[in-house]
Motif scaffolding. Structure first.
Motif, PDB file in Angstrom:
ATOM      1  N   GLY A  16       1.865   9.987   9.930  1.00 25.22           N
ATOM      2  CA  GLY A  16       1.963   9.145  11.114  1.00 25.22           C
ATOM      3  C   GLY A  16       2.421   7.744  10.726  1.00 25.22           C
ATOM      4  O   GLY A  16       1.790   7.088   9.902  1.00 25.22           O
ATOM      5  N   ARG A  17       3.512   7.257  11.330  1.00 25.33           N
ATOM      6  CA  ARG A  17       4.092   5.986  10.886  1.00 25.33           C
ATOM      7  C   ARG A  17       4.340   4.980  12.009  1.00 25.33           C
ATOM      8  O   ARG A  17       4.285   3.773  11.780  1.00 25.33           O
ATOM      9  N   GLY A  18       4.613   5.449  13.211  1.00 19.98           N
ATOM     10  CA  GLY A  18       4.979   4.523  14.274  1.00 19.98           C
ATOM     11  C   GLY A  18       3.913   3.481  14.553  1.00 19.98           C
ATOM     12  O   GLY A  18       4.225   2.318  14.831  1.00 19.98           O
ATOM     13  N   TRP A  19       2.637   3.877  14.456  1.00 19.93           N
ATOM     14  CA  TRP A  19       1.545   2.960  14.780  1.00 19.93           C
ATOM     15  C   TRP A  19       1.453   1.787  13.811  1.00 19.93           C
ATOM     16  O   TRP A  19       0.878   0.747  14.123  1.00 19.93           O
ATOM     17  N   THR A  20       2.051   1.929  12.608  1.00 19.64           N
ATOM     18  CA  THR A  20       1.921   0.877  11.602  1.00 19.64           C
ATOM     19  C   THR A  20       2.653  -0.399  12.002  1.00 19.64           C
ATOM     20  O   THR A  20       2.307  -1.484  11.530  1.00 19.64           O
ATOM     21  N   GLU A  21       3.657  -0.272  12.870  1.00 18.14           N
ATOM     22  CA  GLU A  21       4.494  -1.424  13.216  1.00 18.14           C
ATOM     23  C   GLU A  21       3.690  -2.528  13.898  1.00 18.14           C
ATOM     24  O   GLU A  21       3.990  -3.719  13.739  1.00 18.14           O
ATOM     25  N   ILE A  52       0.836  -1.185   0.000  1.00 13.93           N
ATOM     26  CA  ILE A  52       0.000   0.000   0.000  1.00 13.93           C
ATOM     27  C   ILE A  52       0.878   1.245   0.000  1.00 13.93           C
ATOM     28  O   ILE A  52       2.036   1.202   0.408  1.00 13.93           O
ATOM     29  N   THR A  53       0.317   2.345  -0.483  1.00 17.93           N
ATOM     30  CA  THR A  53       0.992   3.634  -0.385  1.00 17.93           C
ATOM     31  C   THR A  53       0.321   4.422   0.731  1.00 17.93           C
ATOM     32  O   THR A  53      -0.889   4.625   0.728  1.00 17.93           O
ATOM     33  N   GLY A  54       1.125   4.843   1.709  1.00 18.62           N
ATOM     34  CA  GLY A  54       0.572   5.460   2.905  1.00 18.62           C
ATOM     35  C   GLY A  54      -0.022   4.405   3.823  1.00 18.62           C
ATOM     36  O   GLY A  54       0.045   3.198   3.566  1.00 18.62           O
ATOM     37  N   ALA A  55      -0.595   4.878   4.925  1.00 15.69           N
ATOM     38  CA  ALA A  55      -1.185   3.972   5.916  1.00 15.69           C
ATOM     39  C   ALA A  55      -2.450   4.612   6.462  1.00 15.69           C
ATOM     40  O   ALA A  55      -2.414   5.748   6.946  1.00 15.69           O
ATOM     41  N   ILE A  56      -3.567   3.885   6.356  1.00 12.82           N
ATOM     42  CA  ILE A  56      -4.862   4.399   6.797  1.00 12.82           C
ATOM     43  C   ILE A  56      -5.537   3.325   7.644  1.00 12.82           C
ATOM     44  O   ILE A  56      -5.778   2.221   7.156  1.00 12.82           O
ATOM     45  N   PRO A  57      -5.837   3.604   8.906  1.00 13.15           N
ATOM     46  CA  PRO A  57      -6.508   2.592   9.735  1.00 13.15           C
ATOM     47  C   PRO A  57      -7.900   2.279   9.207  1.00 13.15           C
ATOM     48  O   PRO A  57      -8.574   3.153   8.644  1.00 13.15           O
ATOM     49  N   LEU A  58      -8.326   1.062   9.367  1.00 12.29           N
ATOM     50  CA  LEU A  58      -9.614   0.624   8.834  1.00 12.29           C
ATOM     51  C   LEU A  58     -10.794   1.325   9.489  1.00 12.29           C
ATOM     52  O   LEU A  58     -11.898   1.303   8.947  1.00 12.29           O
ATOM     53  N   THR A  59     -10.566   1.968  10.624  1.00 10.79           N
ATOM     54  CA  THR A  59     -11.643   2.689  11.312  1.00 10.79           C
ATOM     55  C   THR A  59     -11.726   4.153  10.883  1.00 10.79           C
ATOM     56  O   THR A  59     -12.476   4.927  11.474  1.00 10.79           O
ATOM     57  N   VAL A  60     -10.982   4.576   9.882  1.00  8.28           N
ATOM     58  CA  VAL A  60     -10.969   5.977   9.478  1.00  8.28           C
ATOM     59  C   VAL A  60     -12.370   6.419   9.059  1.00  8.28           C
ATOM     60  O   VAL A  60     -13.152   5.642   8.512  1.00  8.28           O
ATOM     61  N   LEU A  61     -12.703   7.673   9.331  1.00 15.08           N
ATOM     62  CA  LEU A  61     -13.988   8.322   9.057  1.00 15.08           C
ATOM     63  C   LEU A  61     -15.106   7.853   9.973  1.00 15.08           C
ATOM     64  O   LEU A  61     -15.985   8.635  10.327  1.00 15.08           O
ATOM     65  N   ALA A  62     -15.109   6.589  10.345  1.00 10.40           N
ATOM     66  CA  ALA A  62     -16.216   6.075  11.144  1.00 10.40           C
ATOM     67  C   ALA A  62     -15.924   6.072  12.633  1.00 10.40           C
ATOM     68  O   ALA A  62     -16.817   5.821  13.435  1.00 10.40           O
ATOM     69  N   ASP A  63     -14.689   6.363  13.032  1.00 11.13           N
ATOM     70  CA  ASP A  63     -14.308   6.241  14.426  1.00 11.13           C
ATOM     71  C   ASP A  63     -13.213   7.265  14.727  1.00 11.13           C
ATOM     72  O   ASP A  63     -12.222   7.345  14.012  1.00 11.13           O
ATOM     73  N   GLU A 104     -10.885   7.217  16.765  1.00 15.51           N
ATOM     74  CA  GLU A 104      -9.598   6.567  16.956  1.00 15.51           C
ATOM     75  C   GLU A 104      -8.878   6.400  15.625  1.00 15.51           C
ATOM     76  O   GLU A 104      -7.660   6.569  15.530  1.00 15.51           O
ATOM     77  N   GLY A 105      -9.644   6.100  14.570  1.00 15.77           N
ATOM     78  CA  GLY A 105      -9.034   5.953  13.256  1.00 15.77           C
ATOM     79  C   GLY A 105      -8.443   7.249  12.765  1.00 15.77           C
ATOM     80  O   GLY A 105      -7.334   7.273  12.224  1.00 15.77           O
ATOM     81  N   THR A 106      -9.159   8.348  12.946  1.00 18.49           N
ATOM     82  CA  THR A 106      -8.644   9.652  12.541  1.00 18.49           C
ATOM     83  C   THR A 106      -7.412  10.020  13.343  1.00 18.49           C
ATOM     84  O   THR A 106      -6.446  10.580  12.812  1.00 18.49           O
ATOM     85  N   ARG A 107      -7.413   9.687  14.627  1.00 12.76           N
ATOM     86  CA  ARG A 107      -6.262  10.001  15.483  1.00 12.76           C
ATOM     87  C   ARG A 107      -5.027   9.233  15.023  1.00 12.76           C
ATOM     88  O   ARG A 107      -3.931   9.791  14.922  1.00 12.76           O
ATOM     89  N   LEU A 108      -5.186   7.957  14.733  1.00 11.26           N
ATOM     90  CA  LEU A 108      -4.049   7.156  14.277  1.00 11.26           C
ATOM     91  C   LEU A 108      -3.481   7.703  12.976  1.00 11.26           C
ATOM     92  O   LEU A 108      -2.263   7.765  12.793  1.00 11.26           O
ATOM     93  N   LEU A 109      -4.365   8.105  12.073  1.00  9.11           N
ATOM     94  CA  LEU A 109      -3.918   8.620  10.789  1.00  9.11           C
ATOM     95  C   LEU A 109      -3.034   9.850  10.959  1.00  9.11           C
ATOM     96  O   LEU A 109      -2.065  10.045  10.228  1.00  9.11           O
TER      97      LEU A 109
END
Length: 398
Positions: A355-360, A200-211, A213-218
């Motif tokens: 944001g990259r650290g959370w991807t690990e 993938i290019t970039g990293a987007i949590p599966l909860t983005v837009l709906a939660d 927490e997803g926006t925060r991780l992004l």
């Protein structure tokens, strides 16, 4: 389920109507807006529309598109258009490419040749893929449809059926950006037994837009010194070039139908809406015509055609609303969330690469590369680099 060969051809009457609308467009006044600070710069928009009228050749683009093997099928009542090009090598592996918004399948067309026939493009024939390149449901030639609830995680289910039931692949690989990032991640979450690996290019949590927490991780930048020592690619870059907020997400999540009445009717209005995102999200120096540092006028106008001429804007906009109305729910509670081996290319000027650290811990992260340029539209902006990254990231999982 069968797939039928498909020839791309827009009626002459539609093209004639488009020309009339472009010629007779009413442009509002625009002043003190050389920096696009109030929205799309009017002088550049007029220049692009004039090119659309006088020089852009849709029929030439059609011929180029039809040089590939195009198909259409229907899955769960949803029409799906896709290119299916077989690889030329000793053991091509199936790879599905997924685009986003405002993207289209054609954003990946420069990847098809190098991925299917690497030897003819300076690569190793052992890296050949069978490339499957769909238009997302409700986008481009996968429109129109009248099925509610179609969003990224529903699309992953459709792709699993496309690859298995329609094309007969027991296992496959996946790549994507923007919505395609999330589709690929969902395939790696729910179908890890069938998906050998994803890139993938970039990293987007599966909860983005709906939660939240997803926006925060992004957005968060939490790479620790220990993570950075293990993997320098996880070091977050400096501040992005200035860009406006995501007005499109708010509108398309809440009132996709309302704005569609305007943008379905006006090709100039639709062009402005999409052009603004291409200007701000790509890697360019923010000059008046800077969007052409990333995309040619012809590429931009082909993108506009695939939204306006197909009537796809309304269903593409609803894709956002269907995430809010049908939030993502996990298929398991194991960690990492995305269990399929995952490679990520981080592009320097991509907001989803910050944001990259959370991807690990979120992904089964096995490969990364931090690129020193490139924006959100990685494949059309840096096609050679993305081909290289796909090959390297997925090579151990062929």
């Amino acid at each position: 389920m069968a797939a039928e060969p498909y020839t791309i051809h827009l009626p002459d009457e539609l093209l004639d109507d488009l020309r009339r609308r472009l010629v007779n467009a009413r442009f509002p006044q625009d002043f003190a807006n050389d920096d696009w600070g109030y929205g799309v710069n009017g002088a550049y928009l007029r220049e692009l529309v004039d090119y659309w009228i006088e020089e852009y050749d849709w029929r030439a683009v059609e011929r180029e598109m039809n040089a590939f093997a195009n198909y259409r099928t229907e899955i769960e009542g949803v029409p799906i258009h896709f290119i299916h090009e077989r690889g030329k090598g000793p053991d091509p592996k199936p790879l599905i490419l997924s685009h986003g918004w405002p993207w289209c399948f054609w954003d990946f067309h420069e990847l098809i040749g190098p991925l299917t026939d690497p030897a003819a493009h300076g690569g190793d024939e052992r890296d050949a893929f069978d490339v499957v390149l769909p238009s997302l449901p409700g986008f481009g030639f996968s429109a129109p449809h009248e099925v509610t609830g179609i969003n990224f995680w529903r699309t992953a289910d459709l792709w699993a059926e496309l690859m298995g039931d329609v094309l007969g692949y027991d296992r496959f690989l996946a790549h994507g950006g923007d919505w395609g990032n999330l589709i690929s991640a969902q395939l790696g979450h729910k179908y890890a037994d069938r998906v050998g690996a994803i890139h993938i290019t970039g990293a987007i949590p599966l909860t983005v837009l709906a939660d939240p927490e997803g926006t925060r991780l992004l957005a968060q930048r939490t790479t620790t010194p220990e993570q950075a020592a293990r993997n320098p690619d996880l070091i977050e870059p400096g501040v992005l070039r200035p860009r406006p907020g995501s007005a499109h997400a708010v509108v398309q999540m809440n009132e996709p139908q309302t704005i569609s009445y305007a943008l379905h009717d006006s090709p100039v209005g639709l062009c402005a809406w999409i052009l603004d995102r291409r200007y701000w999200w790509s890697d360019n120096d923010r000059g008046e015509r800077a969007v052409e540092q990333a995309f040619s006028k012809d590429h931009l106008l082909t993108l506009m055609m695939l939204y306006w001429a197909t009537g796809a804007y309304v269903t593409s906009a609803r894709y956002y609303a269907e995430v809010a109305k049908n939030p993502w729910r996990p298929s398991h509670d194991r960690r990492p969330v995305v269990e399929a081996p995952t490679g990520i290319s981080f592009m320097a000027q991509d907001m989803t690469s910050q944001g990259r650290g959370w991807t690990e811990e979120y992904y089964n992260l096995v490969w990364t590369r931090a690129r020193d340029g490139g924006g959100h539209f990685a494949a059309p902006e840096r096609p050679t680099e993305i081909v290289e990254d796909i090959r390297e990231a997925l090579r151990p999982y062929r």
